[in-house]
Design a protein around this motif. Structure first.
Motif, PDB file in Angstrom:
ATOM      1  N   TYR A  44       0.845  -1.196   0.000  1.00  0.00           N
ATOM      2  CA  TYR A  44       0.000   0.000   0.000  1.00  0.00           C
ATOM      3  C   TYR A  44       0.881   1.246   0.000  1.00  0.00           C
ATOM      4  CZ  TYR A  44      -3.804  -3.065   1.723  1.00  0.00           C
ATOM      5  OH  TYR A  44      -4.753  -4.048   1.877  1.00  0.00           O
ATOM      6  N   GLY A 186      -5.693   5.135   7.207  1.00  0.00           N
ATOM      7  CA  GLY A 186      -5.897   5.741   8.522  1.00  0.00           C
ATOM      8  C   GLY A 186      -6.978   6.811   8.533  1.00  0.00           C
ATOM      9  N   ASP A 278      10.184  -2.721   4.935  1.00  0.00           N
ATOM     10  CA  ASP A 278       9.365  -3.891   5.276  1.00  0.00           C
ATOM     11  C   ASP A 278       8.633  -3.735   6.602  1.00  0.00           C
ATOM     12  OD1 ASP A 278      10.461  -4.997   3.040  1.00  0.00           O
ATOM     13  OD2 ASP A 278      11.682  -6.500   4.086  1.00  0.00           O
TER      14      ASP A 278
ATOM     15  N   ILE B   9       1.768  -7.179  10.344  1.00  0.00           N
ATOM     16  CA  ILE B   9       0.742  -6.137  10.437  1.00  0.00           C
ATOM     17  C   ILE B   9      -0.082  -6.231   9.162  1.00  0.00           C
ATOM     18  CG2 ILE B   9       0.314  -3.670  10.828  1.00  0.00           C
ATOM     19  CD1 ILE B   9       2.256  -4.761  12.917  1.00  0.00           C
ATOM     20  N   ARG B  11      -3.508  -5.111   6.682  1.00  0.00           N
ATOM     21  CA  ARG B  11      -4.479  -4.062   6.323  1.00  0.00           C
ATOM     22  C   ARG B  11      -5.317  -4.658   5.207  1.00  0.00           C
ATOM     23  NH1 ARG B  11      -4.859   1.409   7.243  1.00  0.00           N
ATOM     24  NH2 ARG B  11      -2.955   1.126   8.440  1.00  0.00           N
ATOM     25  N   GLY B  12      -6.626  -4.621   5.368  1.00  0.00           N
ATOM     26  CA  GLY B  12      -7.471  -5.312   4.404  1.00  0.00           C
ATOM     27  C   GLY B  12      -7.069  -6.782   4.375  1.00  0.00           C
ATOM     28  N   ASP B  13      -6.944  -7.343   3.184  1.00  0.00           N
ATOM     29  CA  ASP B  13      -6.609  -8.762   3.061  1.00  0.00           C
ATOM     30  C   ASP B  13      -5.112  -9.013   2.954  1.00  0.00           C
ATOM     31  OD1 ASP B  13      -9.291  -9.444   3.069  1.00  0.00           O
ATOM     32  OD2 ASP B  13      -9.467  -9.216   0.885  1.00  0.00           O
ATOM     33  N   LEU B  14      -4.312  -7.964   3.048  1.00  0.00           N
ATOM     34  CA  LEU B  14      -2.872  -8.120   2.811  1.00  0.00           C
ATOM     35  C   LEU B  14      -2.039  -7.900   4.069  1.00  0.00           C
ATOM     36  CD1 LEU B  14      -2.532  -6.064  -0.495  1.00  0.00           C
ATOM     37  CD2 LEU B  14      -2.758  -8.542  -0.282  1.00  0.00           C
ATOM     38  N   GLU B  16       0.755  -5.862   5.430  1.00  0.00           N
ATOM     39  CA  GLU B  16       1.336  -4.583   5.018  1.00  0.00           C
ATOM     40  C   GLU B  16       2.794  -4.446   5.460  1.00  0.00           C
ATOM     41  OE1 GLU B  16      -0.655  -1.006   6.420  1.00  0.00           O
ATOM     42  OE2 GLU B  16       0.287   0.146   4.815  1.00  0.00           O
ATOM     43  N   SER B  17       3.095  -4.883   6.682  1.00  0.00           N
ATOM     44  CA  SER B  17       4.460  -4.775   7.207  1.00  0.00           C
ATOM     45  C   SER B  17       4.797  -6.023   8.005  1.00  0.00           C
ATOM     46  CB  SER B  17       4.604  -3.537   8.106  1.00  0.00           C
ATOM     47  OG  SER B  17       4.367  -2.350   7.376  1.00  0.00           O
ATOM     48  N   VAL B  18       6.077  -6.327   8.081  1.00  0.00           N
ATOM     49  CA  VAL B  18       6.529  -7.496   8.832  1.00  0.00           C
ATOM     50  C   VAL B  18       7.712  -7.125   9.727  1.00  0.00           C
ATOM     51  CG1 VAL B  18       5.769  -9.162   7.093  1.00  0.00           C
ATOM     52  CG2 VAL B  18       8.094  -8.228   6.978  1.00  0.00           C
ATOM     53  N   HIS B  19       7.817  -7.841  10.822  1.00  0.00           N
ATOM     54  CA  HIS B  19       8.932  -7.627  11.753  1.00  0.00           C
ATOM     55  C   HIS B  19       9.694  -8.934  11.946  1.00  0.00           C
ATOM     56  CE1 HIS B  19       7.592  -3.598  12.893  1.00  0.00           C
ATOM     57  NE2 HIS B  19       6.370  -4.073  12.850  1.00  0.00           N
ATOM     58  N   ARG B  20      10.979  -8.887  11.630  1.00  0.00           N
ATOM     59  CA  ARG B  20      11.842 -10.046  11.833  1.00  0.00           C
ATOM     60  C   ARG B  20      12.537  -9.945  13.181  1.00  0.00           C
ATOM     61  NH1 ARG B  20      12.986 -12.812   7.046  1.00  0.00           N
ATOM     62  NH2 ARG B  20      11.943 -11.856   5.261  1.00  0.00           N
ATOM     63  N   ARG B 283       6.129  -2.313  18.995  1.00  0.00           N
ATOM     64  CA  ARG B 283       4.843  -2.975  18.739  1.00  0.00           C
ATOM     65  C   ARG B 283       5.059  -4.457  18.472  1.00  0.00           C
ATOM     66  NH1 ARG B 283       2.984  -0.674  12.682  1.00  0.00           N
ATOM     67  NH2 ARG B 283       4.659  -1.685  11.510  1.00  0.00           N
ATOM     68  N   ASN B 315      -8.263   2.923  12.345  1.00  0.00           N
ATOM     69  CA  ASN B 315      -8.005   4.210  11.703  1.00  0.00           C
ATOM     70  C   ASN B 315      -8.486   5.341  12.615  1.00  0.00           C
ATOM     71  OD1 ASN B 315     -10.769   4.433  11.382  1.00  0.00           O
ATOM     72  ND2 ASN B 315     -10.767   4.073   9.180  1.00  0.00           N
ATOM     73  N   THR B 316      -8.425   6.575  12.120  1.00  0.00           N
ATOM     74  CA  THR B 316      -8.787   7.720  12.962  1.00  0.00           C
ATOM     75  C   THR B 316     -10.280   7.792  13.238  1.00  0.00           C
ATOM     76  OG1 THR B 316      -8.835   9.091  10.966  1.00  0.00           O
ATOM     77  CG2 THR B 316      -6.804   9.126  12.267  1.00  0.00           C
ATOM     78  N   ARG B 317     -11.066   6.940  12.576  1.00  0.00           N
ATOM     79  CA  ARG B 317     -12.494   6.836  12.900  1.00  0.00           C
ATOM     80  C   ARG B 317     -12.742   5.700  13.876  1.00  0.00           C
ATOM     81  NH1 ARG B 317     -15.914   9.276   9.146  1.00  0.00           N
ATOM     82  NH2 ARG B 317     -17.569   8.772  10.591  1.00  0.00           N
ATOM     83  N   VAL B 321      -9.195  -1.786  10.743  1.00  0.00           N
ATOM     84  CA  VAL B 321      -8.839  -1.909   9.321  1.00  0.00           C
ATOM     85  C   VAL B 321      -7.734  -2.941   9.098  1.00  0.00           C
ATOM     86  CG1 VAL B 321      -9.541   0.459   8.792  1.00  0.00           C
ATOM     87  CG2 VAL B 321      -7.190   0.020   9.533  1.00  0.00           C
TER      88      VAL B 321
END
Lengths: 337, 337
Positions: A44, A186, A278, B9, B11-14, B16-20, B283, B315-317, B321
């Motif tokens: 994204y 967001g 990443d 992490i 978002r939607g069906d994907l 978005e970010s990964v932590h090793r 996180r 999100n801010t609402r 998400v």
């Protein structure tokens, strides 16, 4: 295969943390002229998508109909810091199109610029939707809906005509014909996932507008002009985007995105740059973009810009105890265009 | 070889970010009973080192001489949020040992707990060194220097006897005889780099104090007791460390560290846990620790603790998400002890 390490954080003599990621640089012919890591995975762009999300505002004729200036166009592309220069302009713009802050679909969040935030806390003032860093983008969406004389309510929904127009433009510019997967950003607007390679191609079209049709060429030209003319409106005082654009004297338009995304448009070289860390770290996306701009001869001499390339890590006594720096992957590249 | 992905992490069906990152779990015999990733690389435990940095306070007899309670011992191990429960106790402790806030070598930084910070901003009050999240640790250092009747000035220097005592204790507990490389921590105190495997071994000794000599056994017992008795003094209202220790009803002592470190001491199972997220994201270290505690049957039913395992991305609402969750590497493990 893991993506390469792009940025390192040191402490003492050791590397304490590392950030992996991928970079794609494309030209307007759609060729990838430089890449690191997996540039085909779906990511994204988040707020790096904003220059594309601003296209319908111009292509629909809405900006002209409402007499918007480059300042509003810059705000439509902004992740702003909630400073008065941002909020007063967004509030006036909303009024001009006959809308209220409550028409914005983005929620409130704390103001990013500390002096403004502290002043608000002292006054006991809660942030409003106008303070949302995306309020300019959302006002742009509302402006298009007003111009088309369609419902403004629900403008943030994936199937609203304003969002459909953005999806179509992104598909055309990136060269992806199929429907892109999307998630909710967001600010509650849809955000589309696509490969870094495809997004870099879309950005390259902004760099070489003569490859586009007249209407779209004008829109992309105007967006790049507005962003580089008003770097602080696109971001805020002291922010990385403003720092890069100021230091490059307008020779590059850049836009950060949440979760470690960064986008760049380089008209002189006819290039589009898309990168994603990443792990989503902004500290790393900023240093990676600084390294790429440096190699392109666009980082300039500005001390604040140089400090994003090699940033000191300080402790609470303000002693320098380490460094944030590009890893070898980025430090050792050289571009020849 | 890149470390495995520990946290994702979406978002939607994907994703978005990964932590090793890497994880080491050791028993008191020094055996690594579970590991993921490279557990031999040198990493700074940062504030996860605090239980070891508190050892001289107890082993020197300083805590007894100054009549310190478990609340002060918990604060010596704390990265606190600067709430009144922390600052009033640190201020009173400083007075008890005849020191001033200006004797603290840690610099001031904004208070982490928002309601307290906003109240300070409203009063126009700047943070002091007592508000530094490490002020309890530093007051512990000063207490030892006072007890030994040596110079308090310079207590944060690598070659000061208090810091030497910590380095010796860390060497003995981790089983590393050589001098460890060190860097300067955020609070100006030295921090030592060692493999996750070695730090997990040191923590396992805290879990099984009967394997230690009388004085050290008593010191480690007291530290674990104080941390689990006063989880909020070790961290703050709503913080991950407090949440984990409360939810486990004192069956685990945990301590976060900057740049994605997390340490755990599990007396029931006789285990020490050390993990580090490559990119330094808190996180991710929190979700990784939640996953490990869950597999050990120690995460408990507390909603706040479960929310660290599978955290909604909003999100801010305030719409959900996406999600922060353990990756397969952590989700699919099972421990048998």
């Amino acid at each position: 295969m893991a993506n390469p390490i792009l940025v390192e954080i040191t402490r003492g003599d050791l590397v304490e943390s590392v950030h992996r990621g991928a970079v794609a640089i494309a030209n307007a012919a759609g060729e990838i002229v430089f890449s690191l890591g997996d540039i085909n995975a779906l990511t994204y762009p988040r707020s790096s998508l904003k220059p594309i999300q601003a296209l319908p505002l111009l292509e629909s004729g809405a900006a002209e109909a409402f007499g918007l200036g480059d300042e509003e166009i810059a705000l439509a592309c902004a992740s702003h810091s909630g400073e008065p220069m941002h909020t007063t302009r967004v509030a006036a713009w909303l009024e001009r199109i006959g809308c209220q802050p409550s028409d914005l679909a983005c929620g409130p969040h704390p103001v990013r610029y500390e002096p403004v935030w502290e002043a608000m806390v002292k006054r006991g003032e809660a942030p409003s939707r106008v303070h949302n860093n995306c309020s300019g983008k959302h006002t742009g969406f509302l402006t298009v809906a007003r111009h088309w004389d369609i419902a403004t309510k629900g403008y943030e929904h994936h199937d609203h005509p304003v969002q459909r127009a953005i999806a179509v433009a992104l598909g055309e510019l990136s060269g992806i014909a199929r429907e892109l997967p999307w998630g909710v950003d967001g600010c509650a607007a849809p955000n589309y996932a696509l490969p870094l390679s495809a997004f870099a191609r879309a950005l390259a079209k902004f760099a070489v507008p003569q490859t586009l049709s007249g209407e779209r060429a004008n829109a992309t030209r105007r967006i790049v002009r507005a962003m580089t003319a008003y770097p602080e409106l696109v971001s805020g005082t002291g922010r990385a985007c403003a720092t890069f654009m100021r230091s490059a004297h307008g020779r590059v338009a850049v836009k950060t995105g949440a979760e470690g995304y960064f986008a760049g448009i380089v008209p002189d070289a006819g290039l589009g740059i898309a990168l994603k860390i990443d792990d989503g770290a902004t500290r790393a996306s900023e240093t990676a973009m600084a390294a790429i701009l440096d190699k392109l001869g666009l980082l300039g001499d500005d001390a604040a810009a140089r400090a994003l390339l090699n940033a000191p890590v300080t402790n609470t006594r303000q002693t320098i105890v380490g460094e944030r720096r590009p890893a070898e992957t980025l430090a050792e590249i050289s571009f020849r265009f």
